[in-house]
Scaffold this motif. Structure first.
Motif, PDB file in Angstrom:
ATOM      1  N   UNK A   1       0.825  -1.211   0.000  1.00  0.00           N
ATOM      2  CA  UNK A   1       0.000   0.000   0.000  1.00  0.00           C
ATOM      3  C   UNK A   1       0.859   1.260   0.000  1.00  0.00           C
ATOM      4  N   UNK A   2       1.013   1.848  -1.175  1.00  0.00           N
ATOM      5  CA  UNK A   2       1.710   3.136  -1.270  1.00  0.00           C
ATOM      6  C   UNK A   2       0.679   4.166  -1.690  1.00  0.00           C
ATOM      7  N   UNK A   3       0.169   4.909  -0.711  1.00  0.00           N
ATOM      8  CA  UNK A   3      -0.939   5.834  -0.957  1.00  0.00           C
ATOM      9  C   UNK A   3      -0.500   7.295  -0.878  1.00  0.00           C
ATOM     10  N   UNK A   4       0.711   7.571  -0.394  1.00  0.00           N
ATOM     11  CA  UNK A   4       1.119   8.974  -0.197  1.00  0.00           C
ATOM     12  C   UNK A   4       2.627   9.146  -0.337  1.00  0.00           C
ATOM     13  N   UNK A   5       3.053  10.411  -0.426  1.00  0.00           N
ATOM     14  CA  UNK A   5       4.470  10.740  -0.642  1.00  0.00           C
ATOM     15  C   UNK A   5       5.364  10.212   0.467  1.00  0.00           C
ATOM     16  N   UNK A   6       4.875  10.336   1.698  1.00  0.00           N
ATOM     17  CA  UNK A   6       5.742   9.970   2.817  1.00  0.00           C
ATOM     18  C   UNK A   6       6.067   8.471   2.786  1.00  0.00           C
ATOM     19  N   UNK A   7       5.086   7.663   2.415  1.00  0.00           N
ATOM     20  CA  UNK A   7       5.318   6.218   2.293  1.00  0.00           C
ATOM     21  C   UNK A   7       6.290   5.931   1.144  1.00  0.00           C
ATOM     22  N   UNK A   8       6.045   6.579   0.007  1.00  0.00           N
ATOM     23  CA  UNK A   8       6.908   6.374  -1.159  1.00  0.00           C
ATOM     24  C   UNK A   8       8.359   6.770  -0.833  1.00  0.00           C
ATOM     25  N   UNK A   9       8.513   7.917  -0.199  1.00  0.00           N
ATOM     26  CA  UNK A   9       9.864   8.379   0.148  1.00  0.00           C
ATOM     27  C   UNK A   9      10.540   7.446   1.143  1.00  0.00           C
ATOM     28  N   UNK A  10       9.745   6.961   2.098  1.00  0.00           N
ATOM     29  CA  UNK A  10      10.329   6.079   3.117  1.00  0.00           C
ATOM     30  C   UNK A  10      10.863   4.802   2.480  1.00  0.00           C
ATOM     31  N   UNK A  11      10.043   4.207   1.603  1.00  0.00           N
ATOM     32  CA  UNK A  11      10.458   2.947   0.972  1.00  0.00           C
ATOM     33  C   UNK A  11      11.617   3.183   0.001  1.00  0.00           C
ATOM     34  N   UNK A  12      11.648   4.370  -0.626  1.00  0.00           N
ATOM     35  CA  UNK A  12      12.761   4.685  -1.534  1.00  0.00           C
ATOM     36  C   UNK A  12      14.087   4.665  -0.776  1.00  0.00           C
ATOM     37  N   UNK A  13      14.068   5.168   0.454  1.00  0.00           N
ATOM     38  CA  UNK A  13      15.305   5.162   1.256  1.00  0.00           C
ATOM     39  C   UNK A  13      15.774   3.742   1.558  1.00  0.00           C
ATOM     40  N   UNK A  14      14.844   2.794   1.536  1.00  0.00           N
ATOM     41  CA  UNK A  14      15.202   1.400   1.833  1.00  0.00           C
ATOM     42  C   UNK A  14      15.636   0.628   0.594  1.00  0.00           C
ATOM     43  N   UNK A  15      15.482   1.249  -0.593  1.00  0.00           N
ATOM     44  CA  UNK A  15      15.933   0.569  -1.809  1.00  0.00           C
ATOM     45  C   UNK A  15      14.873   0.422  -2.895  1.00  0.00           C
ATOM     46  N   UNK A  16      13.690   0.974  -2.666  1.00  0.00           N
ATOM     47  CA  UNK A  16      12.627   0.872  -3.667  1.00  0.00           C
ATOM     48  C   UNK A  16      13.077   1.495  -4.989  1.00  0.00           C
ATOM     49  N   UNK A  17      12.946   0.718  -6.078  1.00  0.00           N
ATOM     50  CA  UNK A  17      13.341   1.239  -7.395  1.00  0.00           C
ATOM     51  C   UNK A  17      12.135   1.401  -8.324  1.00  0.00           C
ATOM     52  N   UNK A  18      11.053   0.709  -8.016  1.00  0.00           N
ATOM     53  CA  UNK A  18       9.848   0.861  -8.830  1.00  0.00           C
ATOM     54  C   UNK A  18       8.645   0.555  -7.958  1.00  0.00           C
ATOM     55  N   UNK A  19       7.600   1.369  -8.101  1.00  0.00           N
ATOM     56  CA  UNK A  19       6.363   1.106  -7.360  1.00  0.00           C
ATOM     57  C   UNK A  19       5.217   1.067  -8.345  1.00  0.00           C
ATOM     58  N   UNK A  20       4.179   0.348  -7.986  1.00  0.00           N
ATOM     59  CA  UNK A  20       3.000   0.290  -8.844  1.00  0.00           C
ATOM     60  C   UNK A  20       1.838   0.946  -8.100  1.00  0.00           C
ATOM     61  N   UNK A  21       1.069   1.713  -8.831  1.00  0.00           N
ATOM     62  CA  UNK A  21      -0.068   2.420  -8.237  1.00  0.00           C
ATOM     63  C   UNK A  21      -1.093   1.411  -7.719  1.00  0.00           C
ATOM     64  N   UNK A  22      -1.476   1.482  -6.417  1.00  0.00           N
ATOM     65  CA  UNK A  22      -2.561   0.615  -5.945  1.00  0.00           C
ATOM     66  C   UNK A  22      -3.789   0.820  -6.833  1.00  0.00           C
ATOM     67  N   UNK A  23      -4.478  -0.267  -7.180  1.00  0.00           N
ATOM     68  CA  UNK A  23      -5.474  -0.158  -8.251  1.00  0.00           C
ATOM     69  C   UNK A  23      -6.657   0.727  -7.887  1.00  0.00           C
ATOM     70  N   UNK A  24      -6.940   0.911  -6.577  1.00  0.00           N
ATOM     71  CA  UNK A  24      -8.114   1.716  -6.238  1.00  0.00           C
ATOM     72  C   UNK A  24      -7.837   3.221  -6.291  1.00  0.00           C
ATOM     73  N   UNK A  25      -6.596   3.617  -6.611  1.00  0.00           N
ATOM     74  CA  UNK A  25      -6.276   5.045  -6.609  1.00  0.00           C
ATOM     75  C   UNK A  25      -6.457   5.663  -7.999  1.00  0.00           C
ATOM     76  N   UNK A  26      -6.689   6.983  -7.996  1.00  0.00           N
ATOM     77  CA  UNK A  26      -7.079   7.694  -9.218  1.00  0.00           C
ATOM     78  C   UNK A  26      -5.891   8.357  -9.902  1.00  0.00           C
ATOM     79  N   UNK A  27      -6.187   8.914 -11.064  1.00  0.00           N
ATOM     80  CA  UNK A  27      -5.146   9.628 -11.817  1.00  0.00           C
ATOM     81  C   UNK A  27      -4.624  10.838 -11.051  1.00  0.00           C
TER      82      UNK A  27
END
Lengths: 299, 331
Positions: free
Chosen positions: A119-145
């Motif tokens: 579940x990556x729903x916001x910037x803070x989550x995305x940034x946190x996981x990026x610091x751990x090594x995240x190189x690609x994320x996929x938009x959770x399907x229930x989220x909008x454009x």
């Protein structure tokens, strides 16, 4: 030079025979897909290909020039499942797609990909996981454009964005196996009934509306999510990767359709009609527009 | 074991405290918590009153900020954490990594529990939240068998809370999108499953139809009671059969395995139901207090009293209960 989004084949979510799977990936090697996700993400009991077999297949497919990612299980309960996950995470050759935070825990400190189970729903989550090594994320399907645009445009520089653009939507996971239940069997004695349903088992409402697809412990939409109509928008946003979720019949044709449509927007209207013929139970795209997931809107 | 009871409003909070809860859990009056229902939850003044009442009676207060904010809503979740920090609650119940990160950075001394919506079903996932956000407790999703719970506790770095009674989620919490597929709103995005605004009741020649977001969830014949159309508890057609394809209308009840839960090392039992009435909360809390006291007095001789079971069944969804995933054949 114009660069197009890469096309990815998502992991096969159904249970196919070994022969069917190998034939499918031979076809994929020959498709315009750039990335292939491999592995069992739904049910640990599906073992016609074991971890070692997936790794052999990964090496073969990598030699054809495709980028290979090893996908991991979404719902982890037993210790044996964690052991398989550890083996995948320590494979040493291929990137791993995490679909549970257990995988994120094991992959921290090395490059990894977050799949639809994360579940990556916001910037803070995305940034946190990026610091751990995240190189690609996929938009959770229930989220909008809108949410996609915000997260994508302000993402950490080293992170790519992927969007599911075609296939049945994975909507839920359970301890209970609904395919076994449909046959009055307990999960522990499921007799591998999923093998009889290469595209899942359709659940209808009592007034015959195709509603959901039962796929073992996973519940999917009955309708196919289809974002072909918003290709111009996906291109404008410079989304890095578009994912096609496989079915047993038309995956290569769908990949080719997206490949062509990315390069020639004028044919999109015709191609939408062609794709709709491939999903006779119906199509949906409501989530993209911030609406009810099962609706289909003309953009 | 600690008894953690639902408080959808101040009267329910008092009912839980007065009937023997060790802790109550509650939420603000918006989509920052997973029981975002009209007329439910607490504004700031009521919350202060509730916390005072609970603390005067040595009952702890846990505040749920357990939905998943998106960029446009983020300030609301941040404000909820900031407000909570000034309220002297005993712990926050959080699901989202971003919210956990914010709370950990700004209020390191405010204890954090991982919500069931955080979807941690194994000790490796729990380890992630413990290592990064110092969580003290995890609420387990309702997907594990009793033996899996036991094994998890042996390896978990933090205390474990499980659901003991109330509405049963059939799907792993935090990763179920069925509700937004049908209604546009899900527990993750909006804090509600199968929201009331999407519900329709229609009397037809075929019987009473209940619909959610226009989809026919069930059709009741004469003599059948029509329940709320929670979408995973409807009757659907698969192949040539029409049946409860996912689950029947039923509630979870673990009274029967209470000694095993205690022996496994469970720290706390959670009662679901912030959307239920104060009378319901009083009744369920009273029974569970009696059960936990009986277990304490004589663990080996513990048997749930027939009267407790009968009373709980009466107020359960579909007036029936199940052990759910704890009992392997259910799966």
């Amino acid at each position: 030079m114009h660069t197009y989004p890469k096309l990815a084949v998502g992991p096969v979510l159904y249970y196919w025979s070994r022969e069917t799977l190998l034939a499918f990936y031979e076809e994929m090697a020959d498709s315009p897909a750039d990335i292939i996700y491999l592995g069992e993400t739904v049910c640990a009991k599906r073992k016609l290909l074991r971890t070692a077999d997936w790794l052999v297949l990964a090496k073969e497919l990598a030699s054809t020039g495709k980028e290979i990612v090893l996908s991991s299980l979404a719902l982890l309960e037993a210790d044996s499942e964690l052991q398989t996950l550890r083996r995948l995470c320590e494979n040493g050759d291929f990137l791993v797609e995490a679909n549970d935070m257990a995988a994120v825990d094991l992959l921290s400190g090395q490059p990894f990909i977050a799949g639809l189970g994360i579940n990556i729903y916001n910037h803070r989550t995305l940034n946190y996981l990026a610091k751990l090594g995240l190189r690609r994320w996929i938009l959770p399907v229930e989220l909008s454009r809108e949410t996609l645009a915000s997260l994508h445009t302000q993402r950490p520089t080293e992170v790519e964005t992927e969007v599911l653009v075609y296939g049945r939507l994975p909507l839920a996971y359970s301890a209970r196996c609904f395919t076994a239940r449909a046959h009055n069997l307990p999960k522990d004695d499921c007799q591998y009934r999923c093998l009889d349903y290469p595209d899942g088992l359709t659940l209808f409402s009592q007034d015959q509306q195709p509603f959901l697809t039962l796929n073992g412990i996973q519940t999917q939409s009955a309708y196919y999510y289809n974002l072909l109509s918003v290709i111009p928008e996906l291109t404008r946003l410079s989304i890095d990767v578009l994912r096609i979720s496989p079915d047993s019949r038309h995956t290569k044709l769908v990949i080719e359709t997206f490949y062509q449509s990315l390069r020639n927007h004028t044919k999109i209207e015709v191609e939408i009609k062609n794709l709709q013929r491939l999903s006779p139970l119906g199509s949906c795209n409501g989530y993209w527009f911030g609406q009810t997931g099962m609706t289909f809107l003309k953009s | 074991m600690e008894l953690v009871c639902p408080a959808g409003n101040l009267p329910s909070l008092k009912a839980a405290v007065d009937n023997g809860a060790n802790a109550v859990y509650l939420g603000f009056r918006d989509d920052t918590n997973a029981r975002h229902f009209a007329g439910l939850n607490f504004d700031l003044a009521k919350m202060q009153q509730g916390i005072r009442y609970a603390h005067e009676h040595q009952v702890k207060v846990f505040l749920a900020i357990n939905t998943y904010p998106q960029p446009q809503g983020w300030p609301r979740w941040q404000a909820a954490v900031d407000q909570a920090a000034n309220l002297e609650v005993d712990a926050l119940i959080i699901a989202d990594v971003g919210v956990l990160d914010y709370a950990t950075e700004h209020y390191p001394d405010l204890p954090r529990h991982l919500s069931v919506q955080g979807s941690a079903t194994n000790y490796q996932a729990i380890h992630f939240y413990y290592q990064h956000f110092g969580i003290r407790r995890v609420v387990l999703p309702r997907v594990l068998s009793l033996s899996q719970v036991k094994h998890l506790i042996l390896h978990s770095p933090v205390a474990i809370e499980v659901f003991g009674f109330g509405s049963l989620c059939v799907m792993v919490e935090g990763r179920c999108l069925l509700s937004s597929y049908v209604t546009g709103d899900s527990p993750n995005t909006f804090g509600a499953c199968s929201p009331a605004k999407a519900v329709e009741w229609r009397e037809t020649p075929h019987g009473l139809e209940t619909r959610l977001g226009g989809v026919l969830i069930d059709r009741r014949g004469a003599g059948e009671t029509a329940g709320y159309p929670t979408l995973c508890k409807g009757r659907f057609q698969v192949g040539s059969h029409t049946y409860y394809a996912m689950e029947e209308p039923t509630s979870l009840n673990t009274l029967e395995i209470l000694p095993q839960l205690q022996a496994a090392g469970i720290t706390a039992i959670k009662i679901e139901g912030r959307q239920r009435s104060p009378a319901y909360v009083a009744q369920v809390t009273r029974i569970w207090r009696a059960a936990l006291d009986a277990l304490q007095t004589n663990p080996t001789a513990f048997r749930p009293a027939a009267a407790w079971l009968a009373e709980l069944e009466q107020i359960s969804e579909g007036t029936q209960t199940t052990l759910g995933a704890y009992h392997r054949p259910w799966q």
